[in-house]
Enzyme design. Structure first.
Site, mmCIF file in Angstrom:
data_model
loop_
_atom_site.group_PDB
_atom_site.id
_atom_site.type_symbol
_atom_site.label_atom_id
_atom_site.label_comp_id
_atom_site.label_asym_id
_atom_site.label_seq_id
_atom_site.Cartn_x
_atom_site.Cartn_y
_atom_site.Cartn_z
ATOM 1 C CD GLU A 188 4.509 0.786 -0.656
ATOM 2 O OE1 GLU A 188 5.226 0.501 -1.613
ATOM 3 O OE2 GLU A 188 3.879 -0.051 0.010
ATOM 4 C CG ASP A 352 9.987 -4.326 -3.754
ATOM 5 O OD1 ASP A 352 10.265 -3.545 -2.830
ATOM 6 O OD2 ASP A 352 8.840 -4.456 -4.205
#
Lengths: 528, 347
Positions: A188, A352
């Site tokens: 993250e 991502d």
């Protein structure tokens, strides 16, 4: 004319989901969907670029859970079966749409596409990791690691548990890729004070943070986010460039929202009658995405019922246009930045990986066009990697990055939220207990106790995955996420009790080892 | 395959085999049960097992009755102390703090103690360990994976995690022993004491380090709270303890130290460092080698206004289809709040 380096970074991760006890498992499907939508198409693009001798560089982080699942024999068998089903559905769709030229053309596109991806998977013999490894060995990809189970490091309390997330990830990487990783994608993008010392201890040289992790660093770096900073330990931190990120990420302003691109939500898994689509969705009749999507985004406020048919050729053309636009903006950005710097500026653009192909269907085409355009159509922007940049720029300013993440809000509010904060006291207790157990048996022990300790460490690692908290926050598969945390902690606590009692249920332990079979080489003493 | 051969197979392989044979419930069965389904036992074997099982049930029932007779009074007392009736039901009694906030009430409701042994449908606690039994628990293996998380751990602890530059999350648990120790520390002042969470913060400033203390009353011996961080960028630690009427604080547990994220750039003198890159370009693991560090690195960094003027560069425009806005700060970006972040549901 100033020039600079562009570091594209893709972060590929899925939580460890493997349910041999179920013939069909909803959440296990995430792996098959992502493999077909993202990992294989990306490999196809990278291998095509290599075949055509296009000089490109790209960094990709492959998380240990993802690598483990991609290597797992059971899941590989199921992935192949998933591809077979898609090919069968493709044939069926060709027949179903034969009377409608518009939709028949799209059905043929999918039938060809899935046939091609199945052929690629067969050619690789299911060894997706091996294909990525080969591209790294050829110097085209820089593969970096991620936390062992994608544990969000700022919420891990026990220092040994934080170190274990990094060390276990590095060891797993070495086993998969035959070398020690140079860089890490912090789960993250989560940084907290002192983390660089853990990375240095584990032999890592660089990591990435969101832009404000650098912009609010102490002291403020003179080159901002367009050059790395060295932490006091000598580990380098690279900051995310917001301008280039936004061009791709933003749902409103970004490329993926273009009306020509494929719509993600309209899928025949939801649209067609159960007696036709039943074999390709959940056996209980729960409707799921099949990958056959016949409509395009059409417009920003167009509801699902009014979407227009998808045109793959037009979408590919638009991906090429967007690649040109992205490159043009980077050229201007580099020219502007280099006027203020004494060196080549670096623009770090992380995404991502699953954005490419899964969410943004045309994303892999975009990357393909971008790499080719940068190689042949201009001379201002050079594709590079963080490692290469550090080789050419050995001197950088020193700063302590600011605690930060790339989640919504930029800090911990996704993972420390009313919906998921109950996790932490339980996980923290397990972390502390694991440390105690590892200290108690730090000099080694008998085989069954060692296996129990290793399994306890696996259960703790799996409970730490940031995905569970993320799922709770986003209210998607909440029950599954809660059950996973409770189950891993229950397993941990039971092993702890058995170790304390000096009696280990060998049959149960073997069952656990077979189910949660991640990190086969794990040594629990990493927690000592 | 006979039972012996199947017995050598791993559970996972057995389950797959059973599923292939159409035994759908195999995913929830243990090893022995799956073997039973695949190769049913002979009649003599089943008769022997039935007798053995009957003996076991009778013995267990006898133990249960004996336990009830011996510990009847003890169970009743313990159940009352736990806020439970003698039948294991939760007693929803009111507390002295009738005016607690709605959040507190909800939290308390969620943290009411559960029966010590949730029923597993077999009438015995799932996790009961019988030290004298050497063949392990009798439940199917998958039953051992299900266990509610404990309400408390019987420890004195508190911890704090940063959420953003302006707030932190804290949880705590204290035991009767911890409270007794704190009361002993306070002596006579203990009678007027109350349970508080104390937040210690240190903020480096222009005129030295600013230290602040904030106290928050705690109504329960375990729970969680979101707290306002006194200042972005501060170092912060919390402690749970008793605060006497005279202002003495006796800590019971304290957290680790965390740094709350700063909300803005932090100016300071710039240092430079040189790190030697790895010679093998990552093929082998090499240690980090820092060869130089200091502030005298004039050739690095941002160009001077004069250099900038000499270069004659201006910020380039965007293409007609450009989608990003212009930058005002050459090395900056927008605020973290506008960070594109991840898409919801991307995982």
């Amino acid at each position: 004319m100033g020039s600079g380096d562009l570091a594209l970074v893709l972060h590929a991760h899925l939580p460890f989901i493997r349910h041999p006890e179920h013939r069909y498992h909803l959440e296990e499907n995430w792996l098959y969907e992502a493999t077909v939508a993202t990992y294989l198409p990306l490999l196809d693009v990278f291998r095509g670029l290599a075949r055509d001798s296009v000089d490109f560089r790209l960094t990709i982080s492959l998380s240990p859970p993802l690598c483990t699942m991609l290597e797992d024999d059971l899941l590989k068998t199921r992935t192949a079966a998933y591809l077979d089903r898609l090919c069968r559905l493709g044939d069926s769709e060709m027949r179903r749409t034969s009377g409608d030229p518009t939709f028949h053309r799209i059905a043929r596109f999918y039938a060809d596409r899935f046939g091609h991806l199945k052929a690629l998977y067969d050619e690789l013999r299911g060894d997706v990791i091996g294909a990525f490894r080969a591209l790294q060995d050829d110097g085209l990809l820089e593969i970096i690691t991620v936390g062992a189970t994608h544990g969000y490091l700022p919420v891990i309390r026990e220092p040994s548990a934080r170190r274990a997330q990094v060390q276990v990830a590095c060891e797993s990487y070495q086993r998969m890729f035959g070398r020690w990783p140079r860089g890490i994608w912090l789960p993250e993008c989560g940084y907290t004070e002192g983390l660089d010392a853990v990375l240095a201890e584990c032999g890592l040289r660089y990591f990435f943070v969101d832009a404000h992790g650098i912009l609010n660093a102490r002291p403020q770096p003179p080159l901002g986010i367009h050059a790395p900073v060295f932490c006091k330990t000598g580990v380098a931190a690279f900051g995310r460039d917001l301008e280039s990120s936004k061009q791709v990420w933003s749902a409103k302003e970004g490329y993926p929202g273009d009306g020509v691109y494929r719509d993600f939500y309209r899928d025949i898994g939801f649209d067609l009658p159960l007696d036709y689509i039943g074999d390709y969705i959940h056996p209980d009749g729960i409707r799921v995405h099949t990958g056959f999507k016949y409509f395009r985004v059409t417009g920003p406020d167009v509801d699902l019922a009014n979407k227009q048919p998808y045109d793959p050729d037009a979408a590919k053309e638009r991906a090429a246009t967007h690649a040109g636009n992205f490159m043009f903006n980077r050229e201007k950005q580099m020219q502007h930045l280099s006027a203020h710097m004494d060196r080549r500026p670096l623009v770090v653009s992380p995404y991502d990986a699953e954005l490419y192909g899964h969410w943004w269907f045309e994303g892999p085409w975009f990357l393909d066009f971008l790499a080719r355009k940068i190689a042949f159509d201009q001379s201002t922007v050079r594709l590079s990697t963080a490692a290469e940049y550090l080789e050419e720029n050995t001197t950088n300013s020193v700063a302590e990055p600011s605690p930060s993440s790339w989640g919504d809000g930029g800090y911990s509010s996704v993972w420390v939220h009313e919906s998921n904060d109950w996790i932490y006291r339980h996980v923290h207790r397990a972390e502390a207990r694991m440390h105690e157990l590892a200290r108690r048996w730090k000099d080694g022990t008998d085989d069954i106790t060692r296996r129990a300790l290793n399994q306890a460490a696996r259960e703790l690692l799996l409970a730490q995955s940031s995905d569970w908290a993320f799922i709770m926050k986003t209210a998607t598969a909440v029950k599954y996420a809660c059950d996973r945390i409770k189950t891993h902690l229950a397993r941990f606590r039971r092993i702890d009790r058995e170790l304390t009692a000096g009696w280990i249920n060998a049959e149960w332990l073997a069952d656990l080892e077979a189910r949660d079979n991640i990190f086969g080489e794990l040594d629990y003493r990493v927690y000592a | 395959m006979d039972r012996e051969e199947l017995g050598k197979m791993k559970l996972e392989a057995l389950r797959l085999l059973a599923l292939e044979k159409g035994i759908d419930e195999a995913r929830s069965l243990g090893k022995v049960e799956i073997i039973d389904r695949l190769v049913p036992k002979g009649i003599v074997e089943r008769a022997k097992e039935a007798v053995a099982h009957a003996v076991e049930v009778v013995e267990e029932k006898a133990h249960e009755i004996a336990d009830k007779v011996l510990h009847h009074g003890e169970h009743q007392g313990a159940a009352k102390a736990d806020g439970q009736t003698a039948h294991g039901e939760t007693a929803d009694s009111e507390t002295a703090d009738g005016d607690v906030a709605a959040g507190d009430a909800a939290e308390r409701k969620a943290t009411v103690k559960k029966p010590a042994h949730p029923s597993n449908g077999f009438g015995v606690p799932s996790m009961t360990v019988h030290p004298h039994v050497d063949h392990g628990p009798r439940e199917p293996l998958h039953m051992l994976d299900f266990e509610e998380l404990p309400e408390t751990y019987g420890v004195d602890e508190c911890e704090v995690l940063f959420r953003d530059p302006f707030s932190v999350f804290a949880y705590w648990e204290i035991t009767d022993g911890g409270v007794s120790s704190a009361r002993a520390q306070l002596g006579q002042s203990a009678d007027s004491s109350r349970l508080v969470m104390r937040m210690f913060t240190t903020v480096p400033g222009v005129e030295g380090v600013d230290r602040q203390i904030h106290d928050l009353d705690l109504p329960w011996n375990h729970g969680k709270r979101y707290l306002q961080a006194p200042k972005p960028g501060a170092h912060l630690r919390v402690a749970v303890g008793l605060l006497s009427g005279e202002g003495y604080f006796a800590p019971i547990a304290h957290s680790s130290l965390v740094r709350v994220p700063p909300a803005e750039p932090q100016p300071g003198p710039v240092e430079w460092m040189q790190v030697i890159p790895p010679k093998t370009r990552g093929r082998t693991r090499e240690p980090l080698v820092v060869v130089r560090r200091g502030g005298d690195h004039a050739e690095r960094g941002v160009r001077t206004p004069e250099q900038h003027a000499e270069s004659g560069h201006e910020r380039g425009g965007s293409s007609p289809t450009a989608k990003s806005g212009s930058q005002t700060y050459p090395f900056g970006g927008s605020s973290p709040g506008s960070s594109p972040g991840r898409r919801d549901g991307s995982k």
